[in-house]
Design an enzyme around this catalytic site. Structure first.
Site, PDB file in Angstrom:
ATOM      1  N   ASP A 274       0.820  -1.220   0.000  1.00 29.49           N
ATOM      2  CA  ASP A 274       0.000   0.000   0.000  1.00 29.49           C
ATOM      3  C   ASP A 274       0.849   1.263   0.000  1.00 29.49           C
ATOM      4  O   ASP A 274       2.075   1.206   0.171  1.00 29.49           O
ATOM      5  CB  ASP A 274      -0.959  -0.008   1.202  1.00 29.49           C
TER       6      ASP A 274
ATOM      7  N   ASP B 151      -7.933  -2.140  14.007  1.00 27.90           N
ATOM      8  CA  ASP B 151      -9.316  -2.402  13.574  1.00 27.90           C
ATOM      9  C   ASP B 151      -9.399  -3.644  12.680  1.00 27.90           C
ATOM     10  O   ASP B 151     -10.425  -3.906  12.065  1.00 27.90           O
ATOM     11  CB  ASP B 151      -9.902  -1.178  12.852  1.00 27.90           C
TER      12      ASP B 151
ATOM     13  N   HIS C 100      -7.449  -4.225   9.994  1.00 30.07           N
ATOM     14  CA  HIS C 100      -7.103  -4.041   8.582  1.00 30.07           C
ATOM     15  C   HIS C 100      -5.808  -4.757   8.219  1.00 30.07           C
ATOM     16  O   HIS C 100      -4.913  -4.916   9.045  1.00 30.07           O
ATOM     17  CB  HIS C 100      -7.082  -2.557   8.177  1.00 30.07           C
TER      18      HIS C 100
ATOM     19  N   GLU D 159      -9.691  -1.580   5.000  1.00 28.95           N
ATOM     20  CA  GLU D 159     -10.368  -1.201   6.242  1.00 28.95           C
ATOM     21  C   GLU D 159     -11.666  -1.989   6.421  1.00 28.95           C
ATOM     22  O   GLU D 159     -12.221  -2.511   5.439  1.00 28.95           O
ATOM     23  CB  GLU D 159     -10.702   0.299   6.191  1.00 28.95           C
TER      24      GLU D 159
HETATM   25  C1  GLP Z   1      -0.465   0.472   8.563  1.00 31.58           C
HETATM   26  C2  GLP Z   1      -0.164  -0.404   7.356  1.00 31.58           C
HETATM   27  C3  GLP Z   1      -0.466  -1.849   7.622  1.00 31.58           C
HETATM   28  C4  GLP Z   1       0.118  -2.276   8.965  1.00 31.58           C
HETATM   29  C5  GLP Z   1      -0.511  -1.451  10.044  1.00 31.58           C
HETATM   30  C6  GLP Z   1      -0.076  -1.859  11.441  1.00 31.58           C
HETATM   31  O1  GLP Z   1      -1.772   0.849   8.654  1.00 31.58           O
HETATM   32  N1  GLP Z   1      -0.873   0.006   6.205  1.00 31.58           N
HETATM   33  O2  GLP Z   1       0.058  -2.638   6.565  1.00 31.58           O
HETATM   34  O3  GLP Z   1      -0.126  -3.639   9.187  1.00 31.58           O
HETATM   35  O4  GLP Z   1      -0.110  -0.106   9.805  1.00 31.58           O
HETATM   36  O5  GLP Z   1       1.093  -1.191  11.766  1.00 31.58           O
HETATM   37  P1  GLP Z   1       1.967  -1.474  13.034  1.00 31.58           P
HETATM   38  O6  GLP Z   1       2.763  -2.669  12.723  1.00 31.58           O
HETATM   39  O7  GLP Z   1       2.817  -0.242  13.160  1.00 31.58           O
HETATM   40  O8  GLP Z   1       1.042  -1.655  14.174  1.00 31.58           O
END
Ligand code: GLP
Length: 236
Positions: free
Chosen positions: A67, A136, A138, A143
């Site tokens: 992404d 959440d 995702h 989402e």
């Molecule tokens: C972002 C990314 C996700 C990732 C999420 C969790 O939203 N788009 O791919 O899994 O963060 O991030 P973290 O590992 O910092 O909790």
């Protein structure tokens, strides 16, 4: 689903990196699906170390990222392209032209999305897809919604995601409100999936994703339908 619980983030990072390393050793020209966020940083540190030590060779590896934020180009320090360069690509012998991150600055995101899916297809699909999980539920930036979305697509970020990701920006106001994300089609077509989650705060959503109902309200729950998923959870 294989569910591995470890005590520390270092263990999570070592085991996760070992799975990716095994893939690279078994198939030197593999396609890695890569993720951003804070959780994969330790995995990338191990991969960099093993590349420097000559244990791992990325010269034939190709990568596709999940992404990107809309409106941030790769020179923006909070863009996911920048993150990948900074945490991995600039420190290993992967060829720049073999690294792919969706563009956050495309004029026509739908067109860019279908080109991205075609690109993944033309590479033969992803051999192993690394995923984090948002609070959440995702994955990538898919989402919670009333349906799963297949193609790479434009998404409005949820207020809770904006708040969670504000820690990387000066304030929540600076967090882009939209992103482009690989959809469930390309994620689920990966031959193997590795999902990592670090810390107590991720435990509830991870358990709902792995053992609760399969619903687009918990996007990661779709992974229950995939035949080869490994979950690594660190309690730290
Ligand atoms: C972002 C990314 C996700 C990732 C999420 C969790 O939203 N788009 O791919 O899994 O963060 O991030 P973290 O590992 O910092 O909790």
């Amino acid at each position: 689903m294989k569910f591995i619980t470890v005590k520390t983030y270092d263990e999570l990072s070592f085991k996760g990196a070992s799975m990716i390393a095994a893939q690279v050793i078994q198939k030197p020209n593999c396609v890695l699906g890569l993720a951003t966020g804070s959780s994969p940083v330790g995995i990338y540190q191990n991969l960099v170390k093993w590349n420097r030590e000559g244990i791992l060779d990325f010269s034939l590896v190709k990568s596709v990222n999940l992404d990107e934020y809309i409106g941030l180009d790769g020179s923006h320090p909070q863009s996911y392209r920048y993150f990948m360069q900074d945490n991995l690509f600039d420190h290993i012998n992967i060829l720049p032209e073999n690294t792919h991150v969706p563009s956050g600055c495309a004029e026509d995101v739908a067109k860019e999305g279908s080109e991205y899916d075609n690109l993944i297809e033309s590479l033969g699909g992803t051999d192993i897809q690394l995923l984090g999980i948002g609070l959440d539920g995702h994955i990538g930036f898919n989402e919670p919604a009333d349906h799963f979305v297949g193609p790479t697509h434009l998404v409005d970020l949820h207020p809770s995601t904006i708040e969670a990701n504000a820690r990387f920006f000066n304030s929540a106001d600076e967090v882009p409100k939209q992103a482009v994300t690989m959809g469930m089609y390309s994620i689920m077509r990966a031959r193997k999936i590795l999902i990592i989650a670090n810390g107590e705060k991720k435990k509830d959503i991870l358990l709902r994703a792995c053992y609760g109902p399969i619903t687009p309200e918990v996007p990661a729950s779709i992974l229950q339908l995939h035949p080869d998923v490994t979950v690594i959870f660190s309690e730290e």
